[in-house]
Write a protein that holds these residues in place. Sequence first.
Motif, PDB file in Angstrom:
ATOM      1  N   LEU A 197      -3.080 -12.243 -15.048  1.00 37.47           N
ATOM      2  CA  LEU A 197      -3.793 -12.148 -16.331  1.00 37.47           C
ATOM      3  C   LEU A 197      -5.256 -12.549 -16.151  1.00 37.47           C
ATOM      4  O   LEU A 197      -6.159 -11.891 -16.694  1.00 37.47           O
ATOM      5  CB  LEU A 197      -3.125 -13.042 -17.380  1.00 37.47           C
ATOM      6  N   ALA A 198      -5.494 -13.607 -15.384  1.00 39.93           N
ATOM      7  CA  ALA A 198      -6.871 -14.036 -15.132  1.00 39.93           C
ATOM      8  C   ALA A 198      -7.652 -12.959 -14.383  1.00 39.93           C
ATOM      9  O   ALA A 198      -8.794 -12.641 -14.736  1.00 39.93           O
ATOM     10  CB  ALA A 198      -6.870 -15.348 -14.340  1.00 39.93           C
ATOM     11  N   VAL A 199      -7.029 -12.382 -13.349  1.00 43.64           N
ATOM     12  CA  VAL A 199      -7.687 -11.316 -12.586  1.00 43.64           C
ATOM     13  C   VAL A 199      -7.947 -10.101 -13.478  1.00 43.64           C
ATOM     14  O   VAL A 199      -9.012  -9.475 -13.410  1.00 43.64           O
ATOM     15  CB  VAL A 199      -6.830 -10.924 -11.366  1.00 43.64           C
ATOM     16  N   THR A 200      -6.983  -9.767 -14.329  1.00 38.97           N
ATOM     17  CA  THR A 200      -7.134  -8.632 -15.251  1.00 38.97           C
ATOM     18  C   THR A 200      -8.326  -8.842 -16.178  1.00 38.97           C
ATOM     19  O   THR A 200      -9.127  -7.922 -16.399  1.00 38.97           O
ATOM     20  CB  THR A 200      -5.846  -8.442 -16.067  1.00 38.97           C
ATOM     21  N   PHE A 201      -8.466 -10.038 -16.716  1.00 38.00           N
ATOM     22  CA  PHE A 201      -9.607 -10.331 -17.580  1.00 38.00           C
ATOM     23  C   PHE A 201     -10.931 -10.172 -16.826  1.00 38.00           C
ATOM     24  O   PHE A 201     -11.891  -9.588 -17.351  1.00 38.00           O
ATOM     25  CB  PHE A 201      -9.511 -11.756 -18.135  1.00 38.00           C
ATOM     26  N   LEU A 202     -10.987 -10.680 -15.602  1.00 39.18           N
ATOM     27  CA  LEU A 202     -12.226 -10.596 -14.824  1.00 39.18           C
ATOM     28  C   LEU A 202     -12.621  -9.138 -14.581  1.00 39.18           C
ATOM     29  O   LEU A 202     -13.794  -8.762 -14.729  1.00 39.18           O
ATOM     30  CB  LEU A 202     -12.048 -11.321 -13.486  1.00 39.18           C
ATOM     31  N   ILE A 203     -11.637  -8.319 -14.215  1.00 35.74           N
ATOM     32  CA  ILE A 203     -11.939  -6.905 -13.953  1.00 35.74           C
ATOM     33  C   ILE A 203     -12.338  -6.188 -15.240  1.00 35.74           C
ATOM     34  O   ILE A 203     -13.275  -5.372 -15.249  1.00 35.74           O
ATOM     35  CB  ILE A 203     -10.714  -6.224 -13.294  1.00 35.74           C
ATOM     36  N   ILE A 204     -11.659  -6.488 -16.337  1.00 27.65           N
ATOM     37  CA  ILE A 204     -11.987  -5.852 -17.613  1.00 27.65           C
ATOM     38  C   ILE A 204     -13.408  -6.206 -18.055  1.00 27.65           C
ATOM     39  O   ILE A 204     -14.181  -5.330 -18.468  1.00 27.65           O
ATOM     40  CB  ILE A 204     -10.959  -6.255 -18.686  1.00 27.65           C
ATOM     41  N   ILE A 205     -13.784  -7.478 -17.965  1.00 29.90           N
ATOM     42  CA  ILE A 205     -15.130  -7.886 -18.386  1.00 29.90           C
ATOM     43  C   ILE A 205     -16.186  -7.233 -17.493  1.00 29.90           C
ATOM     44  O   ILE A 205     -17.265  -6.838 -17.968  1.00 29.90           O
ATOM     45  CB  ILE A 205     -15.264  -9.420 -18.365  1.00 29.90           C
ATOM     46  N   LYS A 206     -15.879  -7.098 -16.206  1.00 33.75           N
ATOM     47  CA  LYS A 206     -16.809  -6.395 -15.315  1.00 33.75           C
ATOM     48  C   LYS A 206     -17.052  -4.975 -15.814  1.00 33.75           C
ATOM     49  O   LYS A 206     -18.216  -4.521 -15.906  1.00 33.75           O
ATOM     50  CB  LYS A 206     -16.234  -6.359 -13.893  1.00 33.75           C
ATOM     51  N   TYR A 207     -15.985  -4.275 -16.186  1.00 32.88           N
ATOM     52  CA  TYR A 207     -16.138  -2.893 -16.654  1.00 32.88           C
ATOM     53  C   TYR A 207     -16.745  -2.825 -18.055  1.00 32.88           C
ATOM     54  O   TYR A 207     -17.336  -1.804 -18.419  1.00 32.88           O
ATOM     55  CB  TYR A 207     -14.796  -2.169 -16.590  1.00 32.88           C
ATOM     56  N   LYS A 208     -16.611  -3.884 -18.835  1.00 30.01           N
ATOM     57  CA  LYS A 208     -17.294  -3.917 -20.133  1.00 30.01           C
ATOM     58  C   LYS A 208     -18.809  -3.897 -19.935  1.00 30.01           C
ATOM     59  O   LYS A 208     -19.537  -3.209 -20.657  1.00 30.01           O
ATOM     60  CB  LYS A 208     -16.888  -5.173 -20.910  1.00 30.01           C
ATOM     61  N   PHE A 209     -19.289  -4.666 -18.957  1.00 26.38           N
ATOM     62  CA  PHE A 209     -20.731  -4.673 -18.680  1.00 26.38           C
ATOM     63  C   PHE A 209     -21.191  -3.318 -18.143  1.00 26.38           C
ATOM     64  O   PHE A 209     -22.300  -2.867 -18.450  1.00 26.38           O
ATOM     65  CB  PHE A 209     -21.077  -5.788 -17.691  1.00 26.38           C
ATOM     66  N   ILE A 210     -20.336  -2.671 -17.352  1.00 22.74           N
ATOM     67  CA  ILE A 210     -20.670  -1.322 -16.872  1.00 22.74           C
ATOM     68  C   ILE A 210     -20.757  -0.354 -18.048  1.00 22.74           C
ATOM     69  O   ILE A 210     -21.679   0.464 -18.145  1.00 22.74           O
ATOM     70  CB  ILE A 210     -19.625  -0.835 -15.851  1.00 22.74           C
ATOM     71  N   THR A 211     -19.796  -0.444 -18.963  1.00 20.65           N
ATOM     72  CA  THR A 211     -19.800   0.412 -20.161  1.00 20.65           C
ATOM     73  C   THR A 211     -21.047   0.180 -21.000  1.00 20.65           C
ATOM     74  O   THR A 211     -21.677   1.133 -21.487  1.00 20.65           O
ATOM     75  CB  THR A 211     -18.538   0.135 -21.003  1.00 20.65           C
TER      76      THR A 211
END
Length: 400
Positions: A197-211
């Motif tokens: 879950l922690a790793v999932t959040f980190l990857i999601i937030i990374k892609y939010k900044f890309i978006t």
Amino acid sequence: MKDYLVLRRACEKIYYAGGGDFWFEEGTIGNDNHILYKAYTLSIFSMCIVMTVLEILAVFAGDFPDDEHSDAVTFALSHTMVLAKMSSVVARKRVVRALCRDAARVCAAHEDPQLMATKARIIRMNVAAYFACVYGSCVFYIFEGLRKLYFDGTHFVTIVTYWPSFSDNSASATAFRIICTLVLNLMMLPMIAFDSLAVTFLIIIKYKFITLRQFFERLEGEFCDVASRESLEAATELFERRVKEGIGMHQELLRITKELDKSFGILIALSVCLSFVSDISLLLSLTLAEQLPFTTSLKIILFITALLFLLAEFLCNAGEITYQASLLSDALFHCGWQQLGGSGRGRRAARLLVPAAAAAQRPVVMKAFSMLQLTYATFLTVVRSMYSVFALISSRKKDH
């Protein structure tokens, strides 16, 4: 795949592993207040706590050979930190629920389906690789226990606990060792679920900044398109509205990043400590022992791989958030503000970009314990320090 579904699936895994319901929509996944679920959770964590206490007693009061004493030290340290990691997240359940809600909603209207598919694939690959490393290590601990039983003529053992003693080969002792092996494999499920879950959040937030970066990069094209089809005034109005929307998403992302740091900072920090200390211990046992059997060497190597892999997932993905956030200021500068002209609305829209660009230039760095920066550099520093300490201890032991 939308972040809503990705995060919900991650929360479902925690629920089925006995960690509770972390999803923000009540009753969607399950009812963790139900008496049967509470009994299920209590039984899982009670067994894990009892096993960990017996491992700690084995370290300080048990009489075991060097190899089993080394395993007792490694598992006592690892499982104590694992329980602390999971407890730190459970204690922040309300914050994590709100984090799931906010992360699923921010930037959702502007996400590129192809980019989201790439993100979902990366999350699956990371989680699957971590799962394989952890249970690969568990499998070879079982193989090692069977090797000792059938080839060394001792007894089957994976987890070294205070009872039974090394010389106790009774049926009850054998049964207890098998039960501890089952508890070990059961304990890995909630651990993997929380870490994932922690790793999932980190990857999601990374892609939010890309978006968000792509959102600002598209502004000039949208402005020119509306200006050619309608009028400069309509294009300027659209530009101003988009800029305000983008600034709002950026502020929300910064807030979510801080909440993510608060929710999983202790978990990540303990993972760094666990990897540092356990890997040194495992490397020493691997290099200083004489003629280790193949299964013994492989179980140690897989354990080290699992710890290093998790460390890399946390620090490198957190470092990616810092990197992607740093690109936002350039996207703001090149979003097409120079096309606005000298109208009042145009000047207002251009002025909005000044504080936004200044905010984007401040580094977004996640920290564990408010001290340890989670970046690529920290990962390299930890690995180098780990090797330096290992080399120092190893050379001194060889001299003696």
